[in-house]
Design a protein around this motif. Structure first.
Motif, PDB file in Angstrom:
ATOM      1  N   VAL A 242       0.803  -1.215   0.000  1.00 24.71           N
ATOM      2  CA  VAL A 242       0.000   0.000   0.000  1.00 24.71           C
ATOM      3  C   VAL A 242       0.843   1.276   0.000  1.00 24.71           C
ATOM      4  O   VAL A 242       0.336   2.337  -0.340  1.00 24.71           O
ATOM      5  CB  VAL A 242      -1.008  -0.021   1.173  1.00 24.71           C
ATOM      6  CG1 VAL A 242      -0.344   0.367   2.469  1.00 24.71           C
ATOM      7  CG2 VAL A 242      -2.211   0.836   0.879  1.00 24.71           C
ATOM      8  N   MET A 263      -3.691   0.477   6.007  1.00 30.67           N
ATOM      9  CA  MET A 263      -3.796   0.712   4.563  1.00 30.67           C
ATOM     10  C   MET A 263      -4.454   2.050   4.268  1.00 30.67           C
ATOM     11  O   MET A 263      -4.013   2.772   3.368  1.00 30.67           O
ATOM     12  CB  MET A 263      -4.585  -0.422   3.914  1.00 30.67           C
ATOM     13  CG  MET A 263      -3.792  -1.714   3.847  1.00 30.67           C
ATOM     14  SD  MET A 263      -4.640  -2.938   2.858  1.00 30.67           S
ATOM     15  CE  MET A 263      -3.250  -3.884   2.242  1.00 30.67           C
ATOM     16  N   SER A 267      -2.292   4.820   2.259  1.00 34.42           N
ATOM     17  CA  SER A 267      -2.767   5.101   0.907  1.00 34.42           C
ATOM     18  C   SER A 267      -2.832   6.599   0.649  1.00 34.42           C
ATOM     19  O   SER A 267      -2.810   7.044  -0.495  1.00 34.42           O
ATOM     20  CB  SER A 267      -4.143   4.488   0.688  1.00 34.42           C
ATOM     21  OG  SER A 267      -5.097   5.153   1.502  1.00 34.42           O
ATOM     22  N   VAL A 274      -8.214   2.514  -2.090  1.00 33.79           N
ATOM     23  CA  VAL A 274      -8.121   1.276  -1.319  1.00 33.79           C
ATOM     24  C   VAL A 274      -9.507   0.655  -1.230  1.00 33.79           C
ATOM     25  O   VAL A 274     -10.488   1.364  -0.946  1.00 33.79           O
ATOM     26  CB  VAL A 274      -7.582   1.546   0.101  1.00 33.79           C
ATOM     27  CG1 VAL A 274      -7.497   0.249   0.878  1.00 33.79           C
ATOM     28  CG2 VAL A 274      -6.223   2.185   0.033  1.00 33.79           C
TER      29      VAL A 274
END
Lengths: 316, 306
Positions: A242, A263, A267, A274
């Motif tokens: 990520v 994540m 991101s 995501v």
């Protein structure tokens, strides 16, 4: 001298079918390697792990991929993106269909592998059949989702204004741990049907089908690098999946909320999309939809100047 | 005569040492096995960047393209502090004035190809005028090509005299002599051409124009580095090295630095004596430098196009 050859003699006679002693043939075991850029390298780290099924049988020595394998896979995926996204949608459709054909041809092999990994025969057959059908389903969508998600937009100026979906780029995917074949195919297919390329981490506990599926990809006209398959531990690789700046979207298929939060945070670095496909029953009818394709599309809007918008007689 | 010792004795180039191809290739492969990590990697990357001749040699080059390249040369990536500039900008003679003006007092040199680059198929007086023009426009360095046709025909004296004549025409500018190793055919000939160039007065020897494949490779560079080393032992004069073309990844560039260090030593590990002729290498080096700073793998999308 002649006495010493007794041992080999029994082998020869067995080969002729006339021997009395059974000699068990040594089984040739497959090396499960990873799939990067259309090649089957071993992990650069030299590490491996041994997944075990419920009966305690060791399944194989499987590559324990490192972040550098992931980096190499992203380079391959990025290199393949231009060619793959630039292909005619119809051609992508043909290639997905070809993948389904190849998978069907190896049906027994996949059923066997699924059964080694604790599936019943009935469940294994159902999973392989569904996997083939899913490829066919997305093969059909390759040249149709564009019409569904495109629009002509009303604007208050002399412009012809329209929006079309375009593939977002390189997608990193951590595949479902269960449904190791069907889940994998269900997340890969919409991504590549939409013209993206991807790097996938296969199920950690059931990785066999993913590697064999790579062989299907390799023999089905899919250009190298469009799908890259790694094996290893999500716990080790998730953050790299990520926070790589050259990845445009990440798909995660488990419910681990710590990983999901991590994540979401990481991101933000390059504003990658995501998606968490964590509620999905991959055998259900709802688990295939053009909206899975839509997830990894960007919408591009064009303002095309026209002299007199009303001249066309339309209400745009 | 008493002064005879100080005069350079030009050897018979037909008797240049023969090269063991297998040995050279194996030796060159060894340099790729060195592990360079963390601090030393970061320093190595910065050194690589500082050795780059940022190059644009296209028929379609415009003033704007050259100005943009010069800006990139001065400001490779301002987002990270402490990044050095490149060594030089390499352009065609007609672009020297534009580049000179754009680079101003940044200390970055302007290198100009000359002598009917890249083929070198022109009469000598044209080549000399080409060189003088570039020098008068303000070029600090001249990258000339040798006459490969004459070289293959065995006219080593012609090649030698031509390099000497261009050296004279270059005046103060440093002269890089491009052998175009991809057209020479064997390591023996690379070694021979290297010696001709160095004895004729080259300040640098350079592998390639970038227009012919194969361009720079590690084995061919090793052959040239060894020629430089032997020339240094014989004459005491240092000659620089510039591999050009085909080096686009930082990792490979670091391998080259290892090779220079282990063949010629640290005296050559600066941009006075070693250069990379490249365009896309700079961005890859920048991406690796940012990776070392942030711990994140980088994307070309966030670096200026060059």
């Amino acid at each position: 001298m002649s006495k010493t050859s007794v041992h080999t003699t029994s082998l020869h006679t067995n080969g002729n079918g006339t021997g009395t002693t059974e000699t068990k043939r040594l089984e040739v075991l497959k090396t499960y390697k990873i799939y990067i850029g259309g090649q089957f390298p071993r992990t650069e780290s030299g590490r491996y792990y041994i997944p075990v099924n419920n009966e305690g049988k060791k399944l194989a020595n499987v590559c324990l991929s490192s972040r550098k394998d992931f980096r190499n896979a992203v380079v391959a995926a990025r290199a393949a993106f231009g060619g793959w996204s630039g292909r005619a949608a119809f051609n992508r459709s043909q290639i997905l269909y070809r993948m389904a054909e190849m998978l069907e041809g190896r049906r027994m092999q996949f059923i066997d592998e699924l059964m080694q990994q604790d599936a019943s025969r009935a469940a294994a057959e159902k999973e392989v059949d569904l996997a083939v059908d899913r490829l066919i389903y997305y093969a059909g969508w390759c040249d149709k989702y564009q019409q569904l998600f495109s629009s002509v937009n009303p604007v208050a100026s002399s412009h012809f204004n329209f929006s079309v979906p375009e593939p977002t780029g390189v997608v990193s995917i951590i595949a479902p741990q269960q449904d190791s074949l069907l889940g994998l195919i269900s997340v890969i297919s919409p991504v590549i049907a939409g013209g993206n390329t991807c790097v996938v981490l296969a199920s950690e506990s059931k990785p066999l089908c993913a590697v064999t599926f790579a062989e299907v990809l390799n023999s089905s006209d899919l250009p190298g690098g469009v799908v890259n398959i790694l094996t290893g531990k999500p716990s080790e690789l998730a953050s790299w999946f990520v926070d790589h700046m050259d990845v445009n979207a990440t798909i995660y298929c488990e419910k681990d909320t710590d990983i999901q939060r991590m994540m979401r945070e990481k991101s933000a670095l390059n504003l990658k999309r995501v998606f968490f496909y964590d509620q999905t029953d991959w055998t259900a009818a709802e688990s295939q939809s053009p909206y899975f394709i839509f997830d990894t599309q960007e919408i591009k809007t064009t303002w095309h100047p026209v002299e007199n918008i009303a001249g066309a007689g339309g209400g745009y | 005569m008493a002064t005879a010792k100080s005069l350079l004795t030009v050897p018979d180039f037909a008797l240049s040492p023969r090269i063991d191809q297998v040995g050279v290739e194996e030796r060159a492969a060894r340099f790729t096995t060195r592990s360079i990590k963390k601090e030393s990697k970061l320093n190595g990357l910065k050194l690589v960047l500082n050795m780059i001749d940022l190059t644009t040699l296209e028929g379609k080059d415009t003033d704007g393209k050259v100005k943009q390249l010069c800006y990139k040369a001065i400001h490779p990536h301002d987002a990270v502090p402490g990044i050095p500039t490149v060594a030089a900008v390499c352009v065609y003679p007609s672009m020297v004035k534009v580049a000179k003006k754009a680079l101003g007092d940044s200390g970055i040199r302007v290198a100009s190809v000359a002598t009917a680059f890249p083929s070198g198929q022109a009469p000598r007086d044209v080549k000399i005028r080409d060189t003088r023009y570039a020098v008068n426009e303000g070029a600090d360095e001249i990258d000339m090509v040798i006459s490969r046709g004459k070289f293959h025909a065995g006219e080593y004296n012609f090649v030698f005299d031509e390099i000497a004549a261009i050296k004279e025409a270059s005046g103060e500018a440093r002269l890089k002599v491009i052998l175009e190793t991809g057209e020479l055919g064997s390591f023996d000939k690379v070694r021979r051409a290297s010696e001709i160039a160095m004895y004729a007065g080259a300040d640098f020897i350079k592998t390639s124009t970038g227009k012919i494949q194969p361009a720079a490779t590690m084995p061919v560079t090793l052959v040239m580095l060894e020629a430089i080393r032997d020339f240094y032992y014989k004459t005491g004069r240092m000659v620089g090295m510039k591999p050009a073309g085909g080096i686009s990844k930082s990792k490979l560039a670091l391998h080259y630095l290892v090779m220079v260090k282990e063949v010629l030593g640290e005296d050559w590990l600066n941009n006075e004596w070693f250069r990379f002729g490249a365009s896309s290498l700079a961005n890859d080096v920048l991406m690796q430098i940012v990776k070392e700073h942030t711990g994140l793998y980088q994307s070309g999308n966030y670096f200026s196009v060059d």
